[in-house]
Design an enzyme around this catalytic site. Structure first.
Site, mmCIF file in Angstrom:
data_model
loop_
_atom_site.group_PDB
_atom_site.id
_atom_site.type_symbol
_atom_site.label_atom_id
_atom_site.label_comp_id
_atom_site.label_asym_id
_atom_site.label_seq_id
_atom_site.Cartn_x
_atom_site.Cartn_y
_atom_site.Cartn_z
ATOM 1 C CG HIS A 645 -20.585 55.286 34.593
ATOM 2 N ND1 HIS A 645 -21.075 56.457 34.054
ATOM 3 C CD2 HIS A 645 -19.436 55.022 33.921
ATOM 4 C CE1 HIS A 645 -20.249 56.898 33.120
ATOM 5 N NE2 HIS A 645 -19.239 56.039 33.012
ATOM 6 C CG HIS A 649 -20.006 50.455 32.224
ATOM 7 N ND1 HIS A 649 -19.596 50.556 30.903
ATOM 8 C CD2 HIS A 649 -19.000 51.000 32.985
ATOM 9 C CE1 HIS A 649 -18.403 51.138 30.872
ATOM 10 N NE2 HIS A 649 -18.026 51.418 32.109
ATOM 11 C CG HIS A 685 -14.076 50.089 35.390
ATOM 12 N ND1 HIS A 685 -14.958 49.085 35.060
ATOM 13 C CD2 HIS A 685 -14.446 51.176 34.651
ATOM 14 C CE1 HIS A 685 -15.811 49.531 34.166
ATOM 15 N NE2 HIS A 685 -15.536 50.811 33.887
ATOM 16 C CG ASP A 795 -14.226 52.470 30.624
ATOM 17 O OD1 ASP A 795 -15.342 51.992 30.925
ATOM 18 O OD2 ASP A 795 -13.812 53.550 31.083
#
Length: 930
Positions: A645, A649, A685, A795
């Site tokens: 993450h 990403h 995000h 995602d």
């Protein structure tokens, strides 16, 4: 014709002239006062003014006669004066406020004007409440700030000796009273006192009436004060035990209440002398020759110059038989002794007097209680008005306490919260501190200026008990050495605990040496105890306020430091600004199979710039190109170096969003504002992701979990996004209109929160229904659902990539999950779930199949139903699923004979060979397991 009265003889002309002079003088007084307000009208008599305007020798002679016959003047005015005349007299004789003895306190910085920070001018002490009859204004402020106590000067009933009872009946003259028989006279005199509620005025009437009834020359009245106690009275000023106080002494027929009030009070110990004997025994005493009675005190005659011959002394009792006071009359007219009949008349009248005194006492107590509450409320307002610093609050406490209790020194000692037995700070205030050169500017008390007697204050701090010491040097807890070399001697001490709202002792307040060598009374203790409650709350609130201020300051400094270190430098932004930005085709940004593996970090940033340019966001929202460069660098900088993450990403999620918007032409449905919000949401995000999911934050009781109970990490990602957008040099939306700014931020928040799979599962049912029934993207509800599901699709997009990309990403995700599982096992002492359990690493292929079946395929198939342009995404998912099934079969996780192809040429498992737990489909088994 002549008129004869007991004051002498006057002819009719003189009487008429007297009447005219009185009315003219009052008329002139009223007219001149109305023309000249504030010019000291009370300093000059009406007749003097009359002489000044139209002097007449006859008027002068008349005034001289009136001066020589004050009894007649008083009697005449009592019978003839109107309410207007009485009011005019009260106004002209009222004491100006400025003449009051005031205790000035320093004002605070003028920059705080209007804040109510001015220390009030105190006009009363707690000692006034012990005297009674306190019906005058008590508090005003230097800056005119209103208080609970308003001035009553000039109002009816506020003047000295004036009854508080409205509508006072007109008294009969002495001449008229003497014409009545005994019963009628007693009845008339009873009516005279039955509605009188002011104690001194009532006592004055009682004495004049009994003197008239018994034909006595003069009388005195003593009231019982103090509490019933077993100990003897200590010292001349002690309030402990019972004693008698002369409310009015030696009142004769010519005495006025104003004259009597000027005399000092006489205190008589309980049981001492004739008055004390009558009070103690409750029996009357009738002495025909005072000098022959051993109980008579001859010193009184020596002091007054008046010889006492006959004396009648009788108790005044209430309805319960308790002695309220003692009344005595002296020297019956004609030198005759007082008779038994006199005793009966005296006793009968005093029964009514007892009722009147009881009512007056109750009224006085109620008035004093109202004033007491007003004082405490005003003191509380002073404390709670401004609680900026502990020094400021304590200074208010000290100045107001000293002013109220009237003592030489007041100290506030704050208890050290860790040790409890010691004091962290000691504040000292002396009455003379207000007279110093810095009194005008001082807003805080002296600290640790004077030695503290730890024995007494420490005892109060540990026990919470109130300590009142009448003689410090006789108390074993007092340390005499504190007075050595200080030119100060402790005499009386009152020490009390200060508690907060929870009842915890947070400090001690100590009062030393009450003025006039008085002892601290129960009244003082009650005041300080009540005031200490407000002090405790004020100090506690100020402590909390100071902590909040410090916390805010620390937070501000931390944010400033974080903003500096978390945002990209201007040099880096200018360097990026000069770089060439290749086309989207060059970067292959429109392709669903995009792979960032061979790109360096600068190329990922320039690729993001290309997305903004191609979606026309820079031109549409008037973005500063350098700000865009710096914002992208800051976003990248705020991603931690975790296994999966991370910035790469986020960049891949944004690329997938860009490719879907352009391939499907949905940017036309959303519009520029929503497209901008979606791209920002994708890039931000997972800001500041720690490599652990929401479940871990809750299990570890992390600060983030305390801030947000649901979607913990997603809320934190959004907060970080807002912080960067608001940081200097990173204000990407600076030129957006207020309405569009609010809309963009709202959609960014929705987009980031939608990446929580818990939100996805909550919304996907409604989305699937829309897909089946046909979407209406012109409605906000349908577009909002589409945006939310689109964030999940982007995602999880790695599951749609070619097999080599998907396998590489899956290994990164598994590594991050296993790292969290190791932490849970080692630090939290819990067994991690299978997907995070390194010991279950061999089950990864089956876990991936379960993840694809439960989460990925349904959502990608739904999007393919909305647009055939997205069919490649579904194909990619299915191909990767087949690869994972093949690996599972190769590792003997499932038998190869159970694998077959369906009608769509997809691999399926005809008969699972492992328990359900080995093929998990829980939403926690996913790439974005926040």
């Amino acid at each position: 014709m002549s008129v004869t009265c007991r004051f002498g003889s006057m002819n009719y002309d003189n009487l008429r002239l007297l009447h005219e002079v009185l009315h003219i003088s009052l008329h002139l007084r009223n007219s001149e006062e109305s023309r000249m307000p504030g010019e000291g009208g009370g300093a000059e008599s009406g007749l003097h003014r009359l002489h000044r305007n139209c002097y007449d020798p006859e008027y002068a002679r008349m005034e001289a006669w009136l001066d020589e016959h004050p009894d007649f003047v008083q009697d005449y005015f009592l019978r003839k004066a109107t309410r207007q005349v009485v009011d005019s007299w009260l106004v002209s004789h009222a004491t100006p406020t400025s003449s009051s003895v005031e205790l000035s306190s320093p004002t605070h910085n003028q920059s705080r004007g209007g804040s109510g920070a001015t220390t009030p001018v105190r006009k009363i002490s707690a000692h006034e409440f012990e005297r009674g009859g306190l019906l005058k204004p008590m508090i005003s402020t230097i800056d005119g700030t209103p208080t609970f106590l308003t001035s009553t000067e000039g109002q009816t009933g506020s003047g000295p000796g004036h009854s508080p009872t409205p509508g006072r009946r007109q008294r009969r003259s002495r001449h008229e009273l003497r014409q009545l028989d005994e019963k009628e006279l007693i009845f008339e005199l009873v009516k005279d006192i039955c509605n009188e509620l002011e104690v001194r005025s009532l006592c004055h009437k009682i004495l004049q009436n009994v003197s008239m009834l018994l034909h006595a020359d003069r009388g005195s009245l003593f009231l019982v004060q103090g509490e019933k106690a077993t100990c003897q009275t200590v010292g001349p000023h002690s309030q402990r035990g019972r004693y008698l106080v002369s409310k009015l002494f030696d009142v004769c027929s010519k005495s006025t209440l104003i004259e009597m009030e000027k005399k000092d009070e006489i205190r008589i110990p309980w049981g001492t002398g004739i008055v004390g004997y009558v009070a103690e025994s409750g029996d009357p005493v009738n002495i025909p020759d005072a000098y022959k009675d051993e109980r008579f005190n001859h010193d009184i005659d020596v002091l007054t110059g008046y010889k006492t011959r006959t004396l009648l002394c009788m108790p005044i009792k209430d309805t319960n038989g308790d002695v309220l006071g003692v009344a005595q009359v002296i020297n019956k007219v004609g030198d005759a002794p007082f008779t038994e009949q006199d005793e009966k008349i005296f006793s009968s009248y005093l029964q009514f007097c007892g009722i009147g005194l009881r009512n007056a006492h109750l009224y006085e107590k109620s008035q004093l209680e109202v004033k007491r509450n007003q004082v405490l409320l005003d003191l509380a307002r002073m404390i709670f008005e401004e609680q900026s610093t502990i020094e400021h609050v304590v200074f208010r406490i000290l100045t107001h306490t000293q002013s109220l209790i009237q003592c030489q020194r007041v100290q506030v000692l704050l208890v050290h919260q860790a040790s409890k037995g010691s004091f962290s700070r000691v504040f000292d205030f002396e009455a003379t501190d207000l007279n110093g050169e810095d009194s005008e500017s001082r807003t805080s008390p002296y600290e640790s200026r004077f030695p503290i007697n730890v024995g007494i204050t420490g005892y109060v701090a540990t026990t919470g008990e109130t300590v009142s010491i009448p003689c410090a040097y006789e108390d074993p807890r007092f340390d005499h050495s504190v007075d050595d070399g200080t030119n100060f001697k402790h005499k009386t001490i009152l020490c009390m605990a200060i508690k907060n709202s929870s009842g915890q002792i947070i400090g001690v307040i100590q009062l030393i040496n009450k003025f006039d060598d008085l002892q601290f009374t129960k009244n003082d203790e009650n005041f300080v105890e009540a005031f200490a409650i407000f002090c405790g709350m004020g100090i506690h609130n100020t402590h909390m306020y100071e902590r909040a201020v410090v916390a805010i300051a620390k937070q501000s400094v931390t944010l400033e430091v974080l903003s500096y270190h978390a945002t990209a430098s201007l040099d880096d932004a200018q360097r990026l600004r000069k770089m060439r930005v290749p086309s989207a085709a060059n970067f292959r940004l429109h392709e669903f199979t995009f792979d960032d593996y061979i790109m360096n970090d600068d190329e990922t940033i320039t690729a993001c710039i290309r997305m903004f340019l191609d979606l026309d966001l820079v031109e549409r929202f008037h973005m500063d190109y350098e700000v865009l460069c710096r914002w992208l660098l800051s976003v990248k900088k705020n991603y931690r170096n975790v296994t999966y993450h991370n910035w790469r990403h986020a960049f891949n999620v944004a690329q997938m969003m860009f490719s879907i918007l352009t391939a499907t032409q949905w940017w036309k449905i959303f519009g520029e504002a929503e497209c901008l919000a979606l791209i920002i949401g994708c890039l931000c995000h997972d800001l500041d992701h720690r490599g652990t999911n929401n479940s871990f934050q809750i299990k570890a009781s992390s600060p983030l979990a305390q801030l947000y109970s649901t979607s913990t990490m997603e809320h934190h990602h959004f907060d970080q996004c807002i912080m960067i957008l608001n940081s200097p040099g990173n204000q990407l939306l600076a030129n957006v209109s207020p309405d569009e700014y609010s809309r963009v931020i709202r959609i960014v928040e929705e987009a980031i929160l939608s990446t929580d799979l818990a939100v996805y599962f909550r919304k996907r049912g409604a989305f699937f229904n829309i897909v089946r029934e046909g979407p209406r993207f012109n409605t906000e509800e349908h577009r909002e659902l589409l945006r939310a599901m689109l964030m999940t699709v982007c995602d999880l997009a790695a599951i749609t990539k070619p097999w080599d990309v998907e396998k590489r990403v899956a290994e990164l995700v598994s590594s991050e999950f296993f790292e969290q599982g190791d932490i849970e096992r080692e630090e939290l002492n819990i067994t991690p779930i299978d997907i995070m359990n390194r010991e279950k690493e061999d089950q990864l292929p089956l876990m991936q199949v379960g993840f694809i079946d439960s989460i990925c395929l349904p959502i990608y198939e739904s999007f393919a139903a909305l647009s055939d342009k997205l069919e490649p995404l579904v194909d990619g998912v299915r191909e990767n699923r087949d690869h994972w099934l093949e690996i599972a079969a190769a590792q003997s996780l499932i038998p190869s004979e159970s694998m077959e192809k369906d009608s769509n040429d997809n691999m399926t498992i005809s008969k699972p060979s492992t328990p359900d737990s080995d093929a998990p489909s829980s939403p926690v088994h996913n790439y974005n397991s926040d």
